[in-house]
Design a protein around this motif. Structure first.
Motif, PDB file in Angstrom:
ATOM      1  N   GLY A 196       0.812  -1.217   0.000  1.00 18.73           N
ATOM      2  CA  GLY A 196       0.000   0.000   0.000  1.00 18.73           C
ATOM      3  C   GLY A 196       0.847   1.268   0.000  1.00 18.73           C
ATOM      4  O   GLY A 196       0.511   2.256  -0.648  1.00 18.73           O
ATOM      5  N   GLY A 209       7.746   7.179   1.604  1.00 17.84           N
ATOM      6  CA  GLY A 209       6.729   6.204   2.017  1.00 17.84           C
ATOM      7  C   GLY A 209       6.632   5.019   1.084  1.00 17.84           C
ATOM      8  O   GLY A 209       5.968   4.027   1.416  1.00 17.84           O
ATOM      9  N   CYS A 258       8.304  -1.111  -4.269  1.00 19.99           N
ATOM     10  CA  CYS A 258       9.058  -0.836  -3.048  1.00 19.99           C
ATOM     11  C   CYS A 258      10.108  -1.905  -2.753  1.00 19.99           C
ATOM     12  O   CYS A 258      10.362  -2.806  -3.552  1.00 19.99           O
ATOM     13  CB  CYS A 258       8.073  -0.761  -1.905  1.00 19.99           C
ATOM     14  N   ALA A 259      10.662  -1.796  -1.548  1.00 20.58           N
ATOM     15  CA  ALA A 259      11.638  -2.793  -1.089  1.00 20.58           C
ATOM     16  C   ALA A 259      11.015  -4.182  -1.031  1.00 20.58           C
ATOM     17  O   ALA A 259      11.731  -5.179  -1.124  1.00 20.58           O
ATOM     18  CB  ALA A 259      12.171  -2.393   0.282  1.00 20.58           C
ATOM     19  N   ALA A 260       9.702  -4.241  -0.852  1.00 17.32           N
ATOM     20  CA  ALA A 260       9.029  -5.549  -0.901  1.00 17.32           C
ATOM     21  C   ALA A 260       8.522  -5.772  -2.330  1.00 17.32           C
ATOM     22  O   ALA A 260       7.324  -5.899  -2.559  1.00 17.32           O
ATOM     23  CB  ALA A 260       7.883  -5.608   0.106  1.00 17.32           C
ATOM     24  N   ARG A 266       7.466  -7.869  -5.042  1.00 18.86           N
ATOM     25  CA  ARG A 266       6.981  -9.263  -4.985  1.00 18.86           C
ATOM     26  C   ARG A 266       6.184  -9.562  -6.233  1.00 18.86           C
ATOM     27  O   ARG A 266       5.065  -9.051  -6.388  1.00 18.86           O
ATOM     28  CB  ARG A 266       6.042  -9.445  -3.773  1.00 18.86           C
ATOM     29  N   GLY A 319      10.284  -2.536   4.942  1.00 22.35           N
ATOM     30  CA  GLY A 319      10.815  -3.620   4.115  1.00 22.35           C
ATOM     31  C   GLY A 319      11.774  -4.508   4.898  1.00 22.35           C
ATOM     32  O   GLY A 319      12.410  -5.390   4.318  1.00 22.35           O
TER      33      GLY A 319
END
Ligand code: SF4
Length: 513
Positions: free
Chosen positions: A157, A188, A282-284, A286, A445
């Motif tokens: 999110g 963010g 982002c860092a995640a 996936r 993350g």
């Protein structure tokens, strides 16, 4: 010839893919992040990247989520025109969206690695959690061929909230618009990550392309090596370099690596239009891709952890050990922006829904169930614990969403300080300075790594809010950075400004990442 796909195989493949991406980063992402770690010169950014890399390995080994925000599921399903559907139980009755949602529900409720349910129905009204993370956002296209191809992502999110669309004039500069927009996105979205860009089509087509662009692997170093051979490749290289030159860095702390790649898709557009959309990942990061050809469910091979960078984060020797149970207002006045702290003791939690409920209770003159005096609050919505965990992955959520409640929490309820993710807004910083409070950040993350510092967790209030309830964590050496000090100096302003200048002065050469 017609290919028959069993609905059960499709559903099982979706469920397996979502479990897989909850704990395995794509190898291209993790290796690009490893190269960024080697090249990074900013100590704060390097420490943040080390935490993300270490978190990634722990998650792959422990099969636990990379981030407490296990995302909203987005799928691109391309169905070959020679495919027909069957069911082992009789006739095929589910449509593609229903099959995807069945797979999502199964994956998110799997007892061994239950993922956080983050989806709320009635978004403009009651915002009621659907409890199994359904529904997914499903994009289906009918294409030539006899296979079903699926790209599936679990989008955080925090990064999705930073998406932007502009209907530029045909002669406007796309690069200028992006360089204007990216600093406004703040941190963010948990950089370092990727930028997906869609150019052309119509408004909705540009946004969809930006999202689909993020499904491609990181390969900017190959492009750099071979050189651009068309306009889009030129744009990728130019945007990659200029965005990194902004100095935003990992977690917005200031540094060399803000993006690891820039992906662009385009489409013809109207002569009067130049739609451009940008969505960060982002860092995640996936996502995974699979094909079904009628021979059964997809088999996703586990990655080889030897491919993970050999980085193992440990706290800096200079970190200050803080006992949250003894801390006073006088103690926090000496903390400096950028300083690393290791928190031990009792830490309250709370995020959007809890803050809203506190505000309503105060308005009604009701007694609050928790005393915030001289306490720290952590903006987090943890994943449920499994096995012997005190709590599941529990990284920070974006702090700016709590900005409007800062005066209430500091002024009325005498909270001492806050822990969250990314920058605070100008008004919130003024409130922090007015009350001589502080704001600390944990690394977005690095949720599983952070959760290792949480030794005990109990719900103190608002249990009906689920992951948004107010918990009390008992933490030991939880790593945080001072992001806004008691004078109102913000590391998220000073860090990127410093690194932008350093890069511009060419005092540091950016090593290829
Ligand atoms: S890494 Fe950051 S933006 Fe991505 S899902 Fe986690 S908290 Fe959200």
């Amino acid at each position: 010839m017609t290919t028959i796909i069993q609905q059960e195989d499709f559903i099982a493949s979706i469920a397996d893919a979502l479990q897989y991406i909850s704990y395995y980063h794509p190898v291209d992402y993790i290796q690009a992040l490893g190269r960024a770690y080697e090249a990074e010169k900013s100590a704060a950014a390097k420490d943040a990247i080390a935490q993300i890399l270490t978190n990634s390995r722990l998650c792959a080994e422990g099969k636990r989520p990379l981030c407490q925000d296990t995302g909203i599921v987005v799928t691109f399903v391309k169905v070959g025109m020679q495919v027909s559907w069957a069911s082992k139980l009789g006739s095929a009755t589910l449509d593609i969206e229903q099959m995807v949602n069945e797979g999502v529900s199964r994956a998110y409720l799997l007892p061994d690695n239950k993922l956080r349910a983050s989806i709320v129905a009635d978004p403009a009204g009651k915002r009621t959690n659907t409890r199994d993370n359904t529904p997914a956002v499903v994009h289906v296209s009918l294409v030539a061929g006899d296979k079903v191809e699926v790209s599936i992502a679990a989008k955080g999110g925090g990064s999705e909230n930073k998406a932007k669309l502009a209907m530029l004039n045909p002669n406007d500069s796309i690069v200028d618009w992006i360089l204007n927009v990216v600093p406004q996105m703040g941190a963010g979205w948990c950089p370092p990550g990727m930028l997906g860009i869609g150019i052309g089509g119509t408004a909705e087509k540009a946004v969809l392309m930006a999202k689909e662009a993020l499904m491609a692997p990181i390969d900017i170093d190959l492009l750099k090596a071979k050189g651009a051979s068309n306009k889009l490749e030129e744009l990728r290289l130019e945007i990659f370099e200029k965005v990194n030159n902004l100095g935003i860095g990992a977690q917005g702390l200031g540094g060399l690596a803000t993006v690891l790649d820039v992906k662009i898709l385009d489409y013809p557009t109207h002569a009067a239009s130049l739609p451009v959309a940008i969505i960060p990942n982002c860092a995640a990061t996936r996502h995974v891709h699979f094909e079904l050809n009628g021979s059964g469910a997809a088999e996703l091979e586990a990655p080889n952890l030897h491919d993970w960078p050999q980085v193992s984060w440990t706290p800096s020797e200079n970190a200050l050990h803080i006992n949250l149970d003894m801390i006073t207002k006088a103690d926090i006045q000496t903390w400096q922006p950028g300083q690393t702290l290791l928190l031990s003791g009792k830490l309250l939690t709370g995020r959007d829904a809890a803050h809203k409920r506190i505000a309503i209770m105060l308005q009604k003159g009701e007694k609050l169930p928790v005393d915030f005096t001289n306490r720290f609050i952590y903006y987090v919505g943890p994943v449920d614990a499994v096995r012997d965990e005190a709590v599941g992955p529990a990284g920070p959520t974006t702090a700016t969403r709590m900005d409007d409640y800062t005066e209430m929490m500091l002024g009325k309820l005498n909270l001492l300080g806050m822990v969250g993710k990314a920058e605070r807004g100008d008004e919130a910083i003024k409130v922090i300075a007015k009350h001589k409070s502080v704001y600390l950040t944990a690394v977005g993350g690095a949720a599983y790594l952070v959760s290792k510092a949480i030794k005990k967790s109990q719900v103190l209030a608002f249990a009906d809010l689920g992951m948004e309830a107010i918990h009390e964590f008992t933490v030991q050496d939880m790593p945080v950075t001072v992001a806004v000090d008691a004078r109102g100096v913000s590391l998220h302003s000073t860090g990127p400004a410093l690194w932008k200048e350093k890069i511009a002065l060419d005092s540091i050469k950016i090593v290829a990442i």
